[in-house]
Motif scaffolding. Structure first.
Motif, PDB file in Angstrom:
ATOM      1  N   ASP A  50      25.407  11.723  82.283  1.00 38.49           N
ATOM      2  CA  ASP A  50      24.311  12.644  81.983  1.00 38.49           C
ATOM      3  C   ASP A  50      24.475  13.903  82.833  1.00 38.49           C
ATOM      4  OD1 ASP A  50      21.849  13.962  81.619  1.00 38.49           O
ATOM      5  OD2 ASP A  50      20.794  12.060  81.356  1.00 38.49           O
ATOM      6  N   SER A  51      24.418  15.060  82.208  1.00 41.47           N
ATOM      7  CA  SER A  51      24.607  16.320  82.935  1.00 41.47           C
ATOM      8  C   SER A  51      23.423  16.681  83.818  1.00 41.47           C
ATOM      9  CB  SER A  51      24.864  17.466  81.943  1.00 41.47           C
ATOM     10  OG  SER A  51      23.762  17.614  81.066  1.00 41.47           O
ATOM     11  N   ARG A  52      22.299  16.002  83.618  1.00 42.24           N
ATOM     12  CA  ARG A  52      21.119  16.288  84.444  1.00 42.24           C
ATOM     13  C   ARG A  52      21.248  15.641  85.819  1.00 42.24           C
ATOM     14  NH1 ARG A  52      16.846  14.207  80.084  1.00 42.24           N
ATOM     15  NH2 ARG A  52      18.518  12.654  79.981  1.00 42.24           N
ATOM     16  N   LEU A  53      20.667  16.277  86.810  1.00 41.65           N
ATOM     17  CA  LEU A  53      20.737  15.782  88.185  1.00 41.65           C
ATOM     18  C   LEU A  53      19.460  15.028  88.523  1.00 41.65           C
ATOM     19  CD1 LEU A  53      22.327  15.776  90.856  1.00 41.65           C
ATOM     20  CD2 LEU A  53      21.146  17.898  91.474  1.00 41.65           C
ATOM     21  N   GLY A  54      19.623  13.778  88.986  1.00 41.93           N
ATOM     22  CA  GLY A  54      18.470  12.950  89.325  1.00 41.93           C
ATOM     23  C   GLY A  54      18.124  13.016  90.804  1.00 41.93           C
ATOM     24  N   THR A  55      17.113  12.259  91.173  1.00 43.63           N
ATOM     25  CA  THR A  55      16.627  12.271  92.555  1.00 43.63           C
ATOM     26  C   THR A  55      17.682  11.763  93.534  1.00 43.63           C
ATOM     27  OG1 THR A  55      14.362  11.902  91.773  1.00 43.63           O
ATOM     28  CG2 THR A  55      14.813  11.463  94.097  1.00 43.63           C
ATOM     29  N   TYR A  56      18.325  10.645  93.189  1.00 40.75           N
ATOM     30  CA  TYR A  56      19.355  10.101  94.073  1.00 40.75           C
ATOM     31  C   TYR A  56      20.478  11.112  94.276  1.00 40.75           C
ATOM     32  CZ  TYR A  56      17.445   5.325  93.840  1.00 40.75           C
ATOM     33  OH  TYR A  56      16.648   4.220  93.953  1.00 40.75           O
ATOM     34  N   GLY A  57      20.948  11.683  93.185  1.00 45.50           N
ATOM     35  CA  GLY A  57      22.057  12.632  93.271  1.00 45.50           C
ATOM     36  C   GLY A  57      21.686  13.878  94.036  1.00 45.50           C
ATOM     37  N   ALA A  58      20.495  14.406  93.788  1.00 50.33           N
ATOM     38  CA  ALA A  58      20.047  15.615  94.477  1.00 50.33           C
ATOM     39  C   ALA A  58      19.937  15.375  95.984  1.00 50.33           C
ATOM     40  CB  ALA A  58      18.706  16.082  93.915  1.00 50.33           C
ATOM     41  N   ALA A  59      19.329  14.239  96.344  1.00 46.77           N
ATOM     42  CA  ALA A  59      19.173  13.915  97.765  1.00 46.77           C
ATOM     43  C   ALA A  59      20.530  13.731  98.432  1.00 46.77           C
ATOM     44  CB  ALA A  59      18.333  12.648  97.919  1.00 46.77           C
ATOM     45  N   ALA A  60      21.440  13.011  97.758  1.00 45.67           N
ATOM     46  CA  ALA A  60      22.764  12.765  98.324  1.00 45.67           C
ATOM     47  C   ALA A  60      23.543  14.069  98.485  1.00 45.67           C
ATOM     48  CB  ALA A  60      23.534  11.796  97.434  1.00 45.67           C
ATOM     49  N   LEU A  61      23.417  14.966  97.517  1.00 42.53           N
ATOM     50  CA  LEU A  61      24.124  16.244  97.565  1.00 42.53           C
ATOM     51  C   LEU A  61      23.604  17.119  98.701  1.00 42.53           C
ATOM     52  CD1 LEU A  61      26.316  17.867  96.148  1.00 42.53           C
ATOM     53  CD2 LEU A  61      24.552  18.794  94.626  1.00 42.53           C
ATOM     54  N   ILE A  62      22.298  17.173  98.843  1.00 41.51           N
ATOM     55  CA  ILE A  62      21.708  17.972  99.920  1.00 41.51           C
ATOM     56  C   ILE A  62      22.144  17.433 101.283  1.00 41.51           C
ATOM     57  CG2 ILE A  62      19.538  18.569 101.080  1.00 41.51           C
ATOM     58  CD1 ILE A  62      18.249  18.654  98.276  1.00 41.51           C
ATOM     59  N   ILE A  63      22.094  16.121 101.427  1.00 42.32           N
ATOM     60  CA  ILE A  63      22.440  15.502 102.713  1.00 42.32           C
ATOM     61  C   ILE A  63      23.894  15.756 103.081  1.00 42.32           C
ATOM     62  CG2 ILE A  63      22.783  13.284 103.875  1.00 42.32           C
ATOM     63  CD1 ILE A  63      20.251  12.305 102.456  1.00 42.32           C
ATOM     64  N   ILE A  64      24.814  15.587 102.126  1.00 43.19           N
ATOM     65  CA  ILE A  64      26.230  15.749 102.479  1.00 43.19           C
ATOM     66  C   ILE A  64      26.570  17.209 102.761  1.00 43.19           C
ATOM     67  CG2 ILE A  64      27.198  16.072 100.150  1.00 43.19           C
ATOM     68  CD1 ILE A  64      29.498  14.196 101.066  1.00 43.19           C
ATOM     69  N   LEU A  65      25.936  18.136 102.040  1.00 48.08           N
ATOM     70  CA  LEU A  65      26.181  19.552 102.316  1.00 48.08           C
ATOM     71  C   LEU A  65      25.644  19.941 103.689  1.00 48.08           C
ATOM     72  CD1 LEU A  65      25.414  21.184  98.829  1.00 48.08           C
ATOM     73  CD2 LEU A  65      27.650  20.886  99.924  1.00 48.08           C
ATOM     74  N   MET A  66      24.487  19.411 104.052  1.00 43.52           N
ATOM     75  CA  MET A  66      23.924  19.685 105.376  1.00 43.52           C
ATOM     76  C   MET A  66      24.798  19.096 106.477  1.00 43.52           C
ATOM     77  SD  MET A  66      19.814  19.194 104.758  1.00 43.52           S
ATOM     78  CE  MET A  66      19.492  19.431 106.499  1.00 43.52           C
ATOM     79  N   MET A  67      25.325  17.897 106.244  1.00 40.37           N
ATOM     80  CA  MET A  67      26.174  17.257 107.245  1.00 40.37           C
ATOM     81  C   MET A  67      27.493  18.006 107.411  1.00 40.37           C
ATOM     82  SD  MET A  67      25.495  13.189 106.530  1.00 40.37           S
ATOM     83  CE  MET A  67      26.434  12.655 107.959  1.00 40.37           C
ATOM     84  N   LYS A  68      28.053  18.481 106.314  1.00 41.17           N
ATOM     85  CA  LYS A  68      29.264  19.301 106.403  1.00 41.17           C
ATOM     86  C   LYS A  68      28.982  20.574 107.210  1.00 41.17           C
ATOM     87  CE  LYS A  68      31.508  18.172 101.979  1.00 41.17           C
ATOM     88  NZ  LYS A  68      31.977  18.777 100.704  1.00 41.17           N
ATOM     89  N   TYR A  69      27.877  21.199 106.870  1.00 42.58           N
ATOM     90  CA  TYR A  69      27.500  22.457 107.534  1.00 42.58           C
ATOM     91  C   TYR A  69      27.331  22.252 109.037  1.00 42.58           C
ATOM     92  CZ  TYR A  69      24.662  26.502 108.834  1.00 42.58           C
ATOM     93  OH  TYR A  69      24.169  27.621 109.465  1.00 42.58           O
ATOM     94  N   GLN A  70      26.577  21.232 109.408  1.00 42.53           N
ATOM     95  CA  GLN A  70      26.320  21.004 110.831  1.00 42.53           C
ATOM     96  C   GLN A  70      27.599  20.617 111.574  1.00 42.53           C
ATOM     97  OE1 GLN A  70      23.638  21.604 112.552  1.00 42.53           O
ATOM     98  NE2 GLN A  70      22.411  22.219 110.813  1.00 42.53           N
TER      99      GLN A  70
END
Length: 269
Positions: A113-133
């Protein structure tokens, strides 16, 4: 394209690997087949080196003008632009599918499914923040962050691509929205893939960017990450999909950054 080991043939395979993994425009003057894509996978780590060098060069130039936080953010943005968020999309889809589905068929449907769900959104935000930090911390030592950027792009693709040789492709994913997928990895291709990663570490050791202890720790951590994600995918799907390989790349890339950040924090480099 003729079946040979000529330089021209291998160069064409490399261009195919670039076309598959990035949005960088390349000219492909031959019909792309599953066989050629499988052969091109041997150069995925080298494509990672190329991406890493571009990103590291950008960071190096930007650090003369901007603070480290902005340099890291712009470097991450360029990475996403060059790859079309190819692997980040896989990471988010895996978390959506594994988190929202009970049966394998349900998980695969959600992942397609091309739509982004809650799990995916949360996981994406977390990994991008961890990379950044992590990269912010590594920016305190210029040579280390430049190595981290290149190693993160290269070695993560070694881990992700190597999964193909030990896992079964989940056939229900045949209609996936992602690009065609390399599904077979020959021993020659695996050797080229591993050799590319080892050469990168060898150059870093030769230039005294990292110690041999740090290089060994990176290898051990990546092996552990590979074992963990492989078991995770098998337990959830019984095999892998294109999204799984993208998730493995993201997990491996972050692991490299975290490992180097831990080394820097303990002053062991």
């Amino acid at each position: 394209m003729p079946k040979s080991h000529s330089f021209i043939t291998q160069w064409q395979l490399f261009l195919l690997a670039v076309s598959f993994l990035t949005r960088i425009p390349v000219v492909i003057r031959f019909d792309v087949t599953d066989t050629l894509l499988n052969q091109a996978s041997r150069y995925f780590a080298l494509v990672g080196v190329g991406l890493g060098v571009i990103l590291a060069t950008l960071f190096y130039c930007l650090q003369f003008v901007f603070p480290a936080s902005l340099c890291v953010l712009l470097t991450m943005a360029l990475s996403i632009l060059m790859t079309g968020a190819f692997h980040e999309d896989g990471w988010a889809d895996v978390w959506d599918g594994f988190g929202g589905g009970w049966q394998v068929s349900q998980k695969l449907t959600i992942m397609k499914d091309s739509r982004l769900g809650t799990y995916g959104a949360a996981a994406l935000i977390i990994i991008l923040m961890m990379k950044y930090q992590s990269l912010i911390l590594l920016s305190e030592q210029l040579n280390i962050i430049l190595f981290a950027i290149i190693a993160g792009q290269c070695l993560s693709r070694v881990v992700a691509t190597s999964l193909i040789i030990n896992m079964d492709y989940v056939s229900e994913d045949a209609t996936s929205k992602v690009k065609p997928l390399a599904m077979h990895l020959s021993k020659v291709s695996l050797f080229v893939l591993l050799f590319s990663g080892m050469m990168l570490l060898a150059v870093a050791l030769f230039l005294a960017v990292i110690s041999w202890q740090s290089a060994l720790l990176i290898i051990v951590i990546l092996v552990l990450v590979r074992v963990v994600v492989m078991q995770w995918f098998k337990s959830q799907l019984g095999g892998y999909t294109g999204d799984c390989l993208g998730a493995a790349q993201q997990a491996s890339e972050l692991s490299i950054y975290l490992t180097l950040a831990a080394i820097v924090s303990s002053a062991a480099v």
